[in-house]
Scaffold this motif. Structure first.
Motif, mmCIF file in Angstrom:
data_model
loop_
_atom_site.group_PDB
_atom_site.id
_atom_site.type_symbol
_atom_site.label_atom_id
_atom_site.label_comp_id
_atom_site.label_asym_id
_atom_site.label_seq_id
_atom_site.Cartn_x
_atom_site.Cartn_y
_atom_site.Cartn_z
ATOM 1 N N ARG A 28 -11.705 32.500 0.675
ATOM 2 C CA ARG A 28 -11.644 33.748 1.442
ATOM 3 C C ARG A 28 -10.841 34.809 0.700
ATOM 4 O O ARG A 28 -11.227 35.975 0.638
ATOM 5 N N ASN A 48 -12.190 38.397 -0.601
ATOM 6 C CA ASN A 48 -11.540 39.655 -0.221
ATOM 7 C C ASN A 48 -11.127 40.448 -1.453
ATOM 8 O O ASN A 48 -11.254 41.684 -1.488
ATOM 9 N N TYR A 59 -12.659 43.972 -1.557
ATOM 10 C CA TYR A 59 -11.735 45.032 -1.164
ATOM 11 C C TYR A 59 -10.620 45.308 -2.175
ATOM 12 O O TYR A 59 -9.844 46.238 -1.986
ATOM 13 N N LYS A 69 -6.884 41.425 3.895
ATOM 14 C CA LYS A 69 -7.399 42.671 4.449
ATOM 15 C C LYS A 69 -6.400 43.346 5.385
ATOM 16 O O LYS A 69 -6.352 44.567 5.475
ATOM 17 N N SER A 71 -13.925 38.371 10.747
ATOM 18 C CA SER A 71 -13.438 39.054 9.551
ATOM 19 C C SER A 71 -14.149 38.539 8.298
ATOM 20 O O SER A 71 -14.533 39.322 7.421
ATOM 21 N N THR A 119 -16.562 40.607 5.669
ATOM 22 C CA THR A 119 -16.382 40.622 4.216
ATOM 23 C C THR A 119 -17.665 40.226 3.499
ATOM 24 O O THR A 119 -18.069 40.859 2.522
#
Length: 357
Positions: A91, A95, A99, A104, A145, A149
């Motif tokens: 994860r 991310n 991002y 996040k 979430s 993503t």
């Protein structure tokens, strides 16, 4: 679960010693049977347990059964811990790719994205929800979430076009020059990394090879601005652009204000950005108007710009900008820079900007 743990151990041992490689095949066979929901090879499972319990059987036979149960429990915990660790690593990596930050909710907590002011968006974190006793909400938010993503991955593979996100009345640092590519910065007037990016652009000559424009995005959490006077500065920057567009003879007052904020100090030697972040609203507005006068706006123009800051049009522009940043660009980092087909999250250094030129 014991055979899964044993496979992991044997896999490591077989990498350093050939004598364990015979066991590796049996261990994998047991794991494969578990993965396909079939009973594990009982002989291998019993061999592993026997090797662990044999010393205890000699010294304290009565403890063999409790120890056997304990081994199974520890094996379960190890497997669960391994799976959770893999999930967290996966994860975080996803991310970071999408991002530019591992987390996040708190981008600055990731050392790879530390040179930024993070945007606090989305629901509260997993462990915070657990702490509040909302177990279902914690897992629901976590997987929502993750889904968000994953859904954003295609957008990061796109060729980014700065003109797609630029404001309708966009102004450009030093004026627009035909033939130069457009670069768009998303900034918060109070963020020190935005100030540093401005200085990096000037030092690298990026502002002389690109048409640099911006979207002003005051970072907020639950309606509270991260930097107290950023919303005020944002309304003035937006009002200046609206005034200049209406007049048809822009003086570039918005860039004048940004340059003052990002590069200069007051008479006491305090950086204007630091001063602005700590000033009262009245003092901050007075200083903004003083800068407009210094930029060449007469008293009537300054008054009209001040009036525009409370207009519905300026409010609508700021609302649209927030929507673009959060839903179209979906950045979690301030500053963000869209240039040359890429989205850069966080501070961009001088060398990278020079290469882009």
């Amino acid at each position: 679960m014991l055979c899964i743990v044993a496979f992991a151990v044997v896999l490591v041992l077989s990498a350093v010693s050939a004598k364990y490689r015979k066991l590796l095949g049996r261990a994998w066979g047991c794991v494969w049977r578990k993965a396909t929901f079939r009973p594990c090879d009982s002989s291998f499972r019993d061999d592993v347990k026997s090797s662990l319990l044999a010393p205890l059987a000699v010294r304290a036979p009565g403890l063999v059964r409790p120890a056997s149960i304990a081994i199974e429990v520890v094996a379960w915990l190890m497997v669960i811990s391994f799976v959770v660790s893999l999930y967290i690593v996966g994860r975080s990596g996803l991310n970071l790719y999408v991002y530019g930050t591992c987390d996040k909710q708190d981008g600055q907590s990731c050392s790879l994205a530390a040179e930024m002011c993070s945007i606090d968006t989305g629901p509260i974190g997993f462990w915070e929800s657990i702490g509040q006793g909302d177990v279902l909400g914690a897992f629901g938010n976590e997987f929502a979430s993750l889904g968000e993503t994953i859904a954003a991955v295609p957008s990061r593979l796109r060729a980014w076009d700065a003109t797609e996100f630029a404001a309708a009345d966009a102004s450009y640092l030093g004026g627009f020059t035909e033939g130069r590519p457009v670069a768009l910065e998303i900034l918060d007037p109070g963020c020190r990394f935005c100030a540093q990016l401005f200085r990096n652009m000037v030092e690298s000559g990026f502002d002389r090879t690109h048409n640099v424009t911006y979207l002003v995005y005051p970072i907020s959490s639950d309606g509270t601005p991260r930097f107290a006077n950023s919303p005020l500065v944002a309304t003035y920057l937006t009002a200046i652009r609206a005034f200049d567009a209406a007049e048809g003879a822009p003086l570039g007052g918005d860039w004048f204000v940004l340059e003052k904020l990002f590069t200069e100090e007051n008479a006491d030697g305090l950086e204007w950005q630091v001063w602005m972040n700590n000033a009262s609203a009245a003092d901050a507005e007075a200083q903004l108007q003083a800068w407009l006068a210094e930029a060449g706006y007469d008293d009537s123009a300054v008054a009209r710009i001040a009036e525009l800051t409370t207009s519905d049009a300026v409010a609508a522009t700021l609302s649209h900008t927030r929507d673009v940043v959060e839903n179209d660009v979906q950045t979690r980092a301030i500053p963000s820079l869209v240039t040359d087909g890429r989205l850069h999250s966080g501070l961009v250094d001088v060398a990278t900007l020079r290469d882009a030129g």
